[in-house]
Enzyme design. Structure first.
Site, PDB file in Angstrom:
ATOM      1  N   GLY A  54     -22.251   3.606 143.807  1.00 56.26           N
ATOM      2  CA  GLY A  54     -21.524   3.344 145.051  1.00 56.26           C
ATOM      3  C   GLY A  54     -22.526   3.135 146.161  1.00 56.26           C
ATOM      4  CB  ALA A  55     -22.987   0.437 148.641  1.00 53.03           C
ATOM      5  NE  ARG A  90     -26.571  -0.088 140.098  1.00 49.39           N
ATOM      6  CZ  ARG A  90     -25.270   0.134 140.229  1.00 49.39           C
ATOM      7  NH1 ARG A  90     -24.842   1.285 140.750  1.00 49.39           N
ATOM      8  NH2 ARG A  90     -24.388  -0.791 139.866  1.00 49.39           N
ATOM      9  CD  GLN A 203     -17.865   1.472 137.665  1.00 57.47           C
ATOM     10  OE1 GLN A 203     -17.180   0.886 136.814  1.00 57.47           O
ATOM     11  NE2 GLN A 203     -19.028   0.990 138.079  1.00 57.47           N
ATOM     12  CG  ASP A 244     -21.473  -2.644 145.680  1.00 56.46           C
ATOM     13  OD1 ASP A 244     -20.338  -3.037 145.341  1.00 56.46           O
ATOM     14  OD2 ASP A 244     -21.952  -1.557 145.322  1.00 56.46           O
ATOM     15  CG  ASN A 254     -16.394  -4.438 145.598  1.00 60.93           C
ATOM     16  OD1 ASN A 254     -17.106  -3.482 145.919  1.00 60.93           O
ATOM     17  ND2 ASN A 254     -15.180  -4.287 145.084  1.00 60.93           N
ATOM     18  CE  LYS A 255     -19.025  -2.356 139.716  1.00 57.88           C
ATOM     19  NZ  LYS A 255     -20.443  -2.484 139.340  1.00 57.88           N
TER      20      LYS A 255
HETATM   21  C1  LIG Z   1     -18.229   2.162 148.700  1.00 64.44           C
HETATM   22  S1  LIG Z   1     -19.311   1.274 147.696  1.00 64.44           S
HETATM   23  C2  LIG Z   1     -18.398   1.239 146.210  1.00 64.44           C
HETATM   24  C3  LIG Z   1     -18.723   0.052 145.374  1.00 64.44           C
HETATM   25  O1  LIG Z   1     -19.817   0.346 144.473  1.00 64.44           O
HETATM   26  C4  LIG Z   1     -19.362   0.113 143.152  1.00 64.44           C
HETATM   27  O2  LIG Z   1     -20.346  -0.392 142.306  1.00 64.44           O
HETATM   28  P1  LIG Z   1     -21.117   0.619 141.286  1.00 64.44           P
HETATM   29  O3  LIG Z   1     -20.090   1.572 140.750  1.00 64.44           O
HETATM   30  O4  LIG Z   1     -21.696  -0.322 140.235  1.00 64.44           O
HETATM   31  O5  LIG Z   1     -22.176   1.285 142.119  1.00 64.44           O
HETATM   32  C5  LIG Z   1     -18.241  -0.882 143.331  1.00 64.44           C
HETATM   33  O6  LIG Z   1     -18.726  -2.180 143.591  1.00 64.44           O
HETATM   34  C6  LIG Z   1     -17.555  -0.298 144.524  1.00 64.44           C
HETATM   35  O7  LIG Z   1     -16.661  -1.135 145.191  1.00 64.44           O
END
Ligand SMILES: CSC[C@H]1O[C@H](OP(=O)(O)O)[C@H](O)[C@@H]1O
Length: 366
Positions: A54-55, A90, A203, A244, A254-255
């Site tokens: 999560g960013a 990352r 997630q 992100d 985003n994801k």
């Molecule tokens: C509030 S940032 C959350 C954002 O991060 C996630 O990616 P990851 O789980 O790979 O770090 C996803 O894009 C979420 O929306």
């Protein structure tokens, strides 16, 4: 947020002043395990292997990683080595670079003897600011939900779809996309959340569903490909996701799968909002599709699925032929034209250069 009555953040300072505590998110939802990060390398592994993700949380973890590293060696070379190690974990979430650049700006001018303590306090500031910013995002997003609730028949919930986990587990607390949802729920508004499972690391299934359930927010887990169908049948009142990295012109990274949700939302007239702290805006980037680096993760995340067996053992199983290669781009970019609005700590604006300039005039790009 509270877990069984105990208040938690997703990261916290170790009592020894030389470590940081985290929740190992790779163990959720079946096991709640906390870990102690006591070295630069442990902080780097935690980000790279997504023990934390999560960013905003990636940024906070990097800030503590630098502080922990400087406790060991605060020389110029160690400072640079810490930055280089963590920045390489990352590539997509801009909060990582934002946090590391902020730490460098804060401590590099200091004498080595002062750096570790300054970095330690700065990491705590980053976390406290994230909590306050996310609460503010929630307050602004709450008004959007309240307006939708006013148009719903009595007793019917506002149905919100979210993708991946932009919850309190993706930040230090409250979340970004989930903050308006938690605040609406706590304010007594009827809300219901469709949670995209979010392949391949799930997630949504393992983190968002767990979070919402713990807070008592009604929700329904769905496969990633169900959202368009639900929107066609009027079962989604709004979409809220996290991001992100968002560009100076409002493109949203985003994801993986977010872009497809935004296309379905536009095709069905469903408002598509993105919740973000300003630390997730990359003011140096204009065209997200062309300029934002998209993380390519191991194909094994696609071909293997983790879960709990009927006998209660947490295991992983192969769901594809062992000879089949798998591609695993972890993010995609939703063009600003598909985004109804950005919910920031300073208010809601259009996903545009003018919209961002109205809220952040000090950062307005030419
Ligand atoms: C509030 S940032 C959350 C954002 O991060 C996630 O990616 P990851 O789980 O790979 O770090 C996803 O894009 C979420 O929306």
């Amino acid at each position: 947020m509270k877990i069984d009555g105990t208040a938690y953040r997703s990261i916290w300072a170790g009592a020894d002043g030389r470590s940081a505590g985290i929740i190992d998110q790779t163990r959720l939802p079946h096991e709640f395990v906390t870990l102690e990060l006591s070295s630069l390398d442990e902080a780097a592994v935690a980000i790279r292997d997504m023990w934390v993700r999560g960013a905003p949380l990636i940024g906070a973890t990097a800030a503590y990683g630098m502080a922990i590293a400087l406790r060991e060696d605060a020389s110029d070379s160690a400072l640079k080595a810490g930055y280089d190690t963590l920045i390489a974990t990352r590539p997509t979430a801009i909060n990582l670079k934002w946090a590391l650049d902020a730490v460098m700006a804060r401590v590099a001018p200091l004498s080595p003897t002062e750096r570790a303590e300054a970095a330690w306090h700065f990491a705590a500031e980053v976390c406290d600011e994230d909590v306050a910013v996310n609460h503010a995002i929630g307050s602004h997003g709450l008004e959007l939900i309240r307006a939708l609730a006013a148009r719903k028949p009595a007793g019917e919930p506002v149905n919100i779809l979210t993708h991946c986990n932009a919850g309190w587990l993706a930040t230090v607390d409250w979340g970004t996309a989930t903050s308006p949802i938690y605040q609406a729920h706590d304010a007594g508004l009827k809300v219901h959340v469709y949670v995209d499972e979010t392949r391949p690391r799930n997630q949504g299934a393992s983190l968002t569903a767990w979070e919402l359930g713990r807070h008592g927010v009604p929700h329904t887990l769905i496969v990633d490909n169900a959202g368009g169908h639900l929107m066609q049948h009027g079962q989604v009142d709004m979409v809220i996701t996290g991001t992100d990295r968002t560009t100076a012109l409002g493109d949203v990274c985003n994801k993986i799968g977010t872009y497809l949700k935004a296309l379905a939302a536009q095709d069905n007239g469903v408002p598509f909002y993105v919740a973000l702290p300003s630390s997730t805006i990359d003011w140096t980037v204009r065209d997200g599709v062309r300029e934002i680096p998209i993380e390519e993760r191991d194909g094994a995340e696609v071909t293997w699925v983790h879960g709990r067996r009927p006998d209660g053992v947490v295991d992983k199983v192969l769901i594809a032929p062992p000879t089949s290669p798998a591609a695993n781009p972890a993010f995609d970019v939703t063009p600003a034209r598909l985004v109804t609005g950005l919910i920031t700590e300073r208010g809601v604006c259009s996903a545009s250069q003018a919209g961002l300039a109205s809220l952040f005039p000090e950062r307005a790009v030419a």
